[in-house]
Design a protein around this motif. Structure first.
Motif, mmCIF file in Angstrom:
data_model
loop_
_atom_site.group_PDB
_atom_site.id
_atom_site.type_symbol
_atom_site.label_atom_id
_atom_site.label_comp_id
_atom_site.label_asym_id
_atom_site.label_seq_id
_atom_site.Cartn_x
_atom_site.Cartn_y
_atom_site.Cartn_z
ATOM 1 N N HIS A 36 -11.057 6.631 7.729
ATOM 2 C CA HIS A 36 -9.663 6.965 7.992
ATOM 3 C C HIS A 36 -9.651 8.239 8.847
ATOM 4 N N ASN A 70 0.832 -1.199 0.000
ATOM 5 C CA ASN A 70 0.000 0.000 0.000
ATOM 6 C C ASN A 70 0.868 1.251 0.000
ATOM 7 N N GLY A 106 -12.384 -0.733 -0.941
ATOM 8 C CA GLY A 106 -12.156 0.401 -1.827
ATOM 9 C C GLY A 106 -13.011 0.345 -3.080
ATOM 10 N N LEU A 132 -13.699 9.324 1.962
ATOM 11 C CA LEU A 132 -12.322 9.004 2.320
ATOM 12 C C LEU A 132 -11.659 10.077 3.171
ATOM 13 N N ILE A 137 0.434 5.229 0.690
ATOM 14 C CA ILE A 137 -0.515 6.142 1.320
ATOM 15 C C ILE A 137 -0.147 7.573 0.925
ATOM 16 N N TRP A 146 -8.882 4.614 -3.355
ATOM 17 C CA TRP A 146 -8.724 3.692 -2.217
ATOM 18 C C TRP A 146 -8.861 2.254 -2.691
ATOM 19 N N HIS A 170 -17.494 1.332 5.245
ATOM 20 C CA HIS A 170 -16.090 1.700 5.120
ATOM 21 C C HIS A 170 -15.541 2.141 6.465
ATOM 22 N N LYS A 207 -7.301 -1.778 -1.361
ATOM 23 C CA LYS A 207 -6.470 -2.619 -0.500
ATOM 24 C C LYS A 207 -6.725 -4.082 -0.823
ATOM 25 N N SER A 220 -10.044 2.484 -8.561
ATOM 26 C CA SER A 220 -9.936 2.478 -7.096
ATOM 27 C C SER A 220 -10.676 3.622 -6.433
ATOM 28 N N GLY A 278 -5.602 8.903 0.791
ATOM 29 C CA GLY A 278 -5.858 7.856 -0.182
ATOM 30 C C GLY A 278 -4.905 6.693 -0.018
ATOM 31 N N CYS A 279 -5.253 5.558 -0.615
ATOM 32 C CA CYS A 279 -4.441 4.341 -0.519
ATOM 33 C C CYS A 279 -4.385 3.667 -1.882
ATOM 34 N N ASP A 280 -3.188 3.516 -2.421
ATOM 35 C CA ASP A 280 -2.962 2.810 -3.681
ATOM 36 C C ASP A 280 -2.323 1.454 -3.423
#
Length: 368
Positions: free
Chosen positions: A361, A151, A233, A172, A153, A205, A358, A207, A202, A176-178
């Motif tokens: 975060h 991940n 996500g 979110l 961030i 987001w 969700h 995971k 995505s 963000g999270c890739d």
């Protein structure tokens, strides 16, 4: 997305050092390994801690970013065996579940025990979508090489809006999270290959990166393709990725198997070159989830979510399309029933409405 700078890396470290979560701060390895008197019938375990295989990070690594980074918590590991030794990839954070994480590696030799890699961290922030940290490695082997999905961030900018972005459906905040990819030939030196799940898919987001694999860590192709299941996500819509090489991926929406109290019966196709269909178990009740006291199910053959689109070999025919498969009576789909598509099943009862909440975060914490 903000460009990565030393100042932003230092800011993320300072946020991490101030982070605290009462729920996770008190959790320890000993609690995860405990045996509880009231153990539900569905629980896996109990687990016990093996001291000979317990790794502890004894000292901080040199900081290649030059901001004075340190860690006090390691978690979310991935294991890979090579030449009789275990390679442990782990997330290291300034505080438990904080941002500003890096990824380290340790090696276990049966003769000498654990040794932390002298070249740690093996993965640390160098890209714009890693400015808030690199987390949660998942390592797979294929064709003599190793593939790490992790991940990245990052901070979502006010003007960052991918096509079809609907923040009200999957809020979110500003983090963000890739899923990013790195590749190695020796499990020590890694070359980054960047983003795996496009932002159009995505929605900033994603995971998971769960890929079917063998016990030795080798990724397995299903009908000529690797499959990747995303755990969260994509705007709240479940997606599955497909790839010929673990590098180039295409993603499409696909519902996962419902795990509620509804029976889903399917039948697995097996190529005739693999002999007869392999029996598995099929529950007959459509009103309750099996428990430890439920009667033993009778054997049948099940079509699973791994049913391939294309097969280069002959397969057992779907009922009504040829000679009979070895399917137990009462568990076979009726003749004339439409052939299932990959990832879909024939259900004995309607799927209930699904609700996905969700995990928001907050306060700079990244939920693993």
């Amino acid at each position: 997305m903000q460009p990565i700078t030393k100042e932003l890396l230092l800011d993320s470290l300072n946020q991490a050092l101030e982070f605290s979560n009462p729920l996770t701060d008190v959790i320890s390895t000993e609690q995860f390994s405990s045996t509880y008197p009231q153990r539900p019938a569905w629980a896996v375990g109990p687990f016990r801690q093996d001291g000979s295989l317990t790794f502890r990070q004894e000292q901080d690594w040199p900081d290649p970013t030059g901001i004075g980074w340190t860690s006090d918590s390691i978690f979310n590991p991935s294991l890979m065996e090579r030449d009789g030794r275990l390679h442990l990839f782990y997330r290291a954070s300034p505080r438990k579940e904080s941002i500003a994480s890096r990824i380290g590696m340790a090696v276990h030799d049966p003769a000498t025990g654990w040794r932390d890699n002298a070249e740690n961290p093996v993965i640390f922030p160098t890209r714009d979508n890693e400015v808030l940290g690199c987390e949660d490695p998942k390592v797979y082997a294929a064709g003599g090489r190793y593939y790490m999905f992790y991940n990245g961030i990052f901070t979502i900018g006010k003007d960052d809006r991918p096509s079809g972005f609907q923040p009200d459906n999957y809020p979110l905040g500003d983090v963000g999270c890739d899923i990013n990819l790195a590749i190695s030939d020796d499990l020590v030196h890694w070359e980054k290959h960047g983003l795996v799940v496009p932002h159009e898919v995505s929605q900033f987001w994603a995971k998971g990166a769960v890929i079917p694999r063998r016990a030795n860590g080798e990724a397995v192709k299903i009908a000529g393709e690797y499959l990747m299941y995303l755990s969260e996500g994509c705007g709240g819509v479940t997606h599955v990725g497909r790839s010929p090489d673990l590098v180039n991926w295409t993603f499409s929406p696909q519902e996962y198997l419902d795990l509620g109290p509804w029976v889903v019966r399917c039948t697995r196709w097996r190529a005739r070159s693999l002999t007869t269909p392999k029996p598995s178990w099929c529950w007959t009740s459509s009103t309750a989830t099996p428990t430890a006291t439920s009667p033993r199910p009778r054997p049948c053959t099940t079509y699973t979510s791994l049913l391939p689109k294309r097969l280069s070999t002959r397969v057992d025919p779907w009922p009504g399309e040829g000679s009979s498969s070895s399917v137990a009576s009462g568990c076979s789909p009726k003749a004339g029933t439409p052939r299932p598509d990959p990832g879909k099943c024939i259900s004995t009862a309607p799927n209930p409405a699904k609700s996905r909440k969700h995990r928001k975060h907050r306060s700079g914490a990244v939920n693993a």
